[in-house]
Design a protein around this motif. Structure first.
Motif, mmCIF file in Angstrom:
data_model
loop_
_atom_site.group_PDB
_atom_site.id
_atom_site.type_symbol
_atom_site.label_atom_id
_atom_site.label_comp_id
_atom_site.label_asym_id
_atom_site.label_seq_id
_atom_site.Cartn_x
_atom_site.Cartn_y
_atom_site.Cartn_z
ATOM 1 N N THR A 234 0.866 -1.179 0.000
ATOM 2 C CA THR A 234 0.000 0.000 0.000
ATOM 3 C C THR A 234 0.902 1.228 0.000
ATOM 4 O O THR A 234 2.119 1.122 -0.248
ATOM 5 C CB THR A 234 -0.978 -0.014 1.188
ATOM 6 O OG1 THR A 234 -1.958 1.021 0.997
ATOM 7 C CG2 THR A 234 -0.276 0.190 2.518
ATOM 8 N N ASP B 67 -8.755 3.048 1.197
ATOM 9 C CA ASP B 67 -8.941 2.645 -0.195
ATOM 10 C C ASP B 67 -8.999 3.924 -1.018
ATOM 11 O O ASP B 67 -10.011 4.624 -1.012
ATOM 12 C CB ASP B 67 -10.242 1.841 -0.309
ATOM 13 C CG ASP B 67 -10.316 1.012 -1.574
ATOM 14 O OD1 ASP B 67 -9.355 1.036 -2.362
ATOM 15 O OD2 ASP B 67 -11.342 0.336 -1.783
ATOM 16 N N GLU C 264 -2.195 3.690 -6.042
ATOM 17 C CA GLU C 264 -3.473 3.325 -5.442
ATOM 18 C C GLU C 264 -3.196 2.716 -4.076
ATOM 19 O O GLU C 264 -2.479 1.712 -3.967
ATOM 20 C CB GLU C 264 -4.229 2.304 -6.302
ATOM 21 C CG GLU C 264 -5.588 1.950 -5.701
ATOM 22 C CD GLU C 264 -6.198 0.680 -6.284
ATOM 23 O OE1 GLU C 264 -7.442 0.566 -6.251
ATOM 24 O OE2 GLU C 264 -5.433 -0.201 -6.736
ATOM 25 N N ARG D 191 -4.404 0.538 -1.031
ATOM 26 C CA ARG D 191 -5.371 -0.531 -0.814
ATOM 27 C C ARG D 191 -5.302 -0.970 0.641
ATOM 28 O O ARG D 191 -4.226 -0.977 1.251
ATOM 29 C CB ARG D 191 -5.052 -1.727 -1.710
ATOM 30 C CG ARG D 191 -5.070 -1.417 -3.197
ATOM 31 C CD ARG D 191 -6.468 -1.344 -3.752
ATOM 32 N NE ARG D 191 -7.075 -2.673 -3.825
ATOM 33 C CZ ARG D 191 -8.336 -2.882 -4.167
ATOM 34 N NH1 ARG D 191 -9.117 -1.857 -4.453
ATOM 35 N NH2 ARG D 191 -8.815 -4.108 -4.222
ATOM 36 N N ASP E 146 -14.390 2.040 -6.746
ATOM 37 C CA ASP E 146 -13.670 1.919 -8.013
ATOM 38 C C ASP E 146 -14.217 2.862 -9.076
ATOM 39 O O ASP E 146 -13.461 3.408 -9.892
ATOM 40 C CB ASP E 146 -13.737 0.472 -8.517
ATOM 41 C CG ASP E 146 -12.727 -0.430 -7.818
ATOM 42 O OD1 ASP E 146 -12.066 0.053 -6.873
ATOM 43 O OD2 ASP E 146 -12.606 -1.599 -8.201
ATOM 44 N N ARG F 188 -2.838 -0.992 -10.087
ATOM 45 C CA ARG F 188 -2.917 -2.170 -9.219
ATOM 46 C C ARG F 188 -1.703 -3.084 -9.373
ATOM 47 O O ARG F 188 -1.528 -4.014 -8.599
ATOM 48 C CB ARG F 188 -4.225 -2.919 -9.480
ATOM 49 C CG ARG F 188 -5.375 -2.114 -8.928
ATOM 50 C CD ARG F 188 -6.683 -2.806 -8.815
ATOM 51 N NE ARG F 188 -7.573 -1.956 -8.020
ATOM 52 C CZ ARG F 188 -8.894 -1.987 -8.084
ATOM 53 N NH1 ARG F 188 -9.504 -2.832 -8.912
ATOM 54 N NH2 ARG F 188 -9.609 -1.186 -7.321
#
Length: 648
Positions: free
Chosen positions: A11, A423, A436, A438, A472, A493
């Motif tokens: 992350t 997120d 991104e 996560r 998303d 991702r």
């Protein structure tokens, strides 16, 4: 034998820092047990700062809030989400119907730099639009300066300093504020670059540099104007500067409005020091790495504008290894078109004046305040006034993971996620990589993201299914401008992606985004900089520390009086380790004195972000004032004096 096994997940750090690091989290039995820097991230390169490497102490702090809290009989008590959100919705509707949306204030700052946090802004815009803040206490003056000068605000690629022959670090402690720039600077030095530091505060960065200059606080403009005079005198200026600079003659007149000796007298540097700075800067290409501190002064925006002008006339714009690097465009290349912002707001509250402005607001008064991604009581000037303002509203809601100084002033506190549970989409104001974030572990059962909170509140206030889309979908919307260049959600991702809309060298064609297409050189009349007095002879400077990210201190560190560092001659009646009081024009604070002979005799240093509830908040001493442009806070022009401690 234990049957537990570990897994690793990646992350990114979303806190208010230019590095936006890649993190590798090791998880055992659903619990994060280790954080490491991501070796595959081009900026992080496998190491984390002290603050982030110890983030697990925050993550698993037993003081973390894991249930909504509501004030009842003077105390914050746990309630259900249904009770909390119903109460909030009822008050929002009441205030909107009775006083209009201008009586509602949404305050969001940089506690998380995630783009999904702007969806909360969109919620309040759809609800009202409501009142919002104007300005930016962190970087507003510098941002305004570069927008005025260049029509844009961005920096060269952080690795571009490897092309520099001279790197001028101006008011920046890279060890505390930009630690991942440090190895790049070290590599540049190995390649032969000269590194210079200008800063009234002595710090570890001086040890990295070939030359260190320690001027009078707030005299940076005089240094730059003195250097420019040397450039004009020695014909160091770019002969083509007039082709891409407006107001060159007016800037030259300003430069010669005082002699070099007079400029140097304002700085406490010798004429020879300014000449040496000019000579070394002339050995370009030369980069100016601008710290955020110098623009947090009364004439902060004007100061950055003079630095911009120095780079322009010297020919250090639009070339590899040059530039005036203040802040990267972490927000500008994302799609924020769903927001109208200040253009739609019925009123704006200047961020550095938040406390007084809330109290003074009329027609209508501010009745409801929502605070997210922020701890304004600790981080804004006049902390006591900010606290009084929040405590006196009909309903103040704070979204946070901890009972901060601001949360203590709330009527409702809503528990939210940490960076390891979030997120989101992240940019950076120190480099050009997009990532991104996560969740590496789920949040505690009763904790929600900011987005989930808004989703559940929206139907309660008549916004129906406006926020029914999933995360998303929002992420893809935010990425719409950069996705065609490769920064798609699917690509992110697999790892960070360099912003395809950012160049490595700004203004390579010497075309600028101003109305004339040229640099708008500073040509305003100079005003007297603030000064200390015989009564209060020290400038208070609460500076960044490697021990805490803003007000996010590790558990157990905010106990006892805060330390104040100063030269022994600045407090001759005291001894190292004495308790004393720092007094400004607005408040006083008990401190422990720590002597440091490397500091100037006219400054006293404290750590930024000390807690008001622990009696350690330096911002209690700072008057609420705004800079000359950009709505930044004037943190560093506060005169104080040291007085004996009075113990009851």
């Amino acid at each position: 034998m234990s049957d537990s096994h570990s897994i690793q997940r990646r992350t990114y750090c979303n806190r208010d820092c230019p590095d936006a690091c890649g993190i590798v989290a090791t998880i055992e039995d659903g619990r994060v047990v280790r954080l490491q820097g991501d070796n595959d991230h081009p900026v992080t390169q496998g190491f984390l700062c002290y603050r982030t490497s110890r983030f697990l102490e925050h993550q698993y702090d037993p003081q973390r809030i894991t249930s909504p809290l509501m004030r009842r009989n003077g105390s914050l008590e746990p309630v259900s989400w249904e009770v909390a959100l119903d109460c909030i919705a009822k008050k929002l509707i009441q205030v909107k119907e009775e006083s209009g949306p201008a009586a509602i204030l949404h305050y969001r700052s940089g506690g998380s730099m995630g783009m999904m946090k702007f969806v909360t802004n969109y919620f309040f815009e759809q609800l009202g639009p409501v009142a919002i803040k104007s300005g930016n206490v962190c970087s507003g003056a510098g941002d305004a300066a570069q927008l005025t000068d260049f029509g844009d605000k961005d920096s060269h690629d952080m690795f571009d300093v490897l092309h520099s022959k001279t790197i001028l670090i101006w008011g920046k402690n890279v060890y505390n504020s930009s630690v991942h720039l440090l190895p790049v600077l070290q590599e540049a030095k190995k390649r032969g670059a000269q590194i210079l530091l200008i800063d009234p505060v002595y710090h570890r960065t001086a040890q990295l540099c070939d030359h260190y200059f320690q001027p009078r606080p707030g005299s940076d403009m005089a240094i730059a104007l003195g250097m420019a005079q040397v450039f004009f005198e020695r014909n160091y200026c770019d002969p083509n500067a007039g082709k891409y600079c407006d107001h060159l003659d007016s800037f030259r007149e300003l430069v010669y409005s005082q002699s070099l000796s007079e400029w140097s007298q304002q700085t406490d540097l010798q004429v020879e020091d300014i000449e040496l700075l000019a000579e070394l800067y002339h050995r370009g290409p030369s980069s100016i790495q601008v710290g955020w501190g110098m623009q947090r002064r009364t004439w902060g925006s004007s100061t950055i504008r003079v630095l911009d002008a120095l780079a322009a006339i010297s020919g250090n714009l639009g070339i590899p290894g040059g530039g005036v690097c203040f802040s990267s465009k972490w927000l500008g290349n994302f799609n924020m078109s769903f927001l109208k912002g200040m253009a739609a707001a019925p009123r704006t509250i200047p961020e550095p004046l938040l406390g007084p402005s809330i109290l003074e607001a009329k027609d209508p008064p501010i009745r409801f305040v929502w605070v997210t991604c922020a701890n304004p009581v600790t981080m804004l000037p006049e902390s006591l006034t900010v606290a009084r303002a929040l405590e006196s509203r009909e309903l103040t809601v704070v979204v946070d993971a901890f009972l901060t100084d601001t949360a203590r002033c709330a009527d409702v506190v809503l528990p939210t996620t940490t960076m390891l549970e979030d997120d989101d989409i992240l940019g950076s104001y120190g480099h050009h990589w997009i990532a991104e974030s996560r969740p590496v572990v789920p949040p505690p059962p009763n904790v929600k993201t900011d987005f989930q909170i808004i989703q559940e509140l929206a139907p309660r206030v008549g916004l129906g299914d406006t926020f029914s889309e999933d995360v998303d979908t929002w992420k893809k919307r935010i990425l719409e401008r950069v996705a065609p260049g490769g920064a798609t959600l699917d690509k992110l991702r697999t790892g960070p992606v360099r912003d395809p809309l950012s160049t490595e060298v700004l203004f390579a064609d010497r075309k600028f985004h101003t109305s004339s297409g040229k640099v708008n050189l500073f040509h305003e009349p100079l005003l007297e900089p603030p000064s200390v007095s015989k009564e209060r002879p020290l400038f208070l400077m609460a500076v960044s520390t490697d021990k805490a990210q803003a007000s996010q201190w590790l558990p157990g560190t905010q106990q006892g009086p805060a330390e104040a560092r100063l030269h022994p001659d600045a407090a001759p009646a005291f001894a190292d380790g004495d308790r004393a009081r720092l007094e400004s024009e607005v408040a006083e604070l008990t401190v422990i004195l720590r002597f440091d002979e490397r500091q100037r005799r006219d400054v006293v240093l404290m750590d930024k972000g000390g807690w008001l509830s622990a009696g350690r908040c330096a911002n209690t001493l700072v008057p609420a004032r705004a800079t000359d442009a950009g709505g930044c806070a004037v943190y560093y022009d506060t005169p104080v004096r040291v007085l004996p401690d009075v113990q009851e």
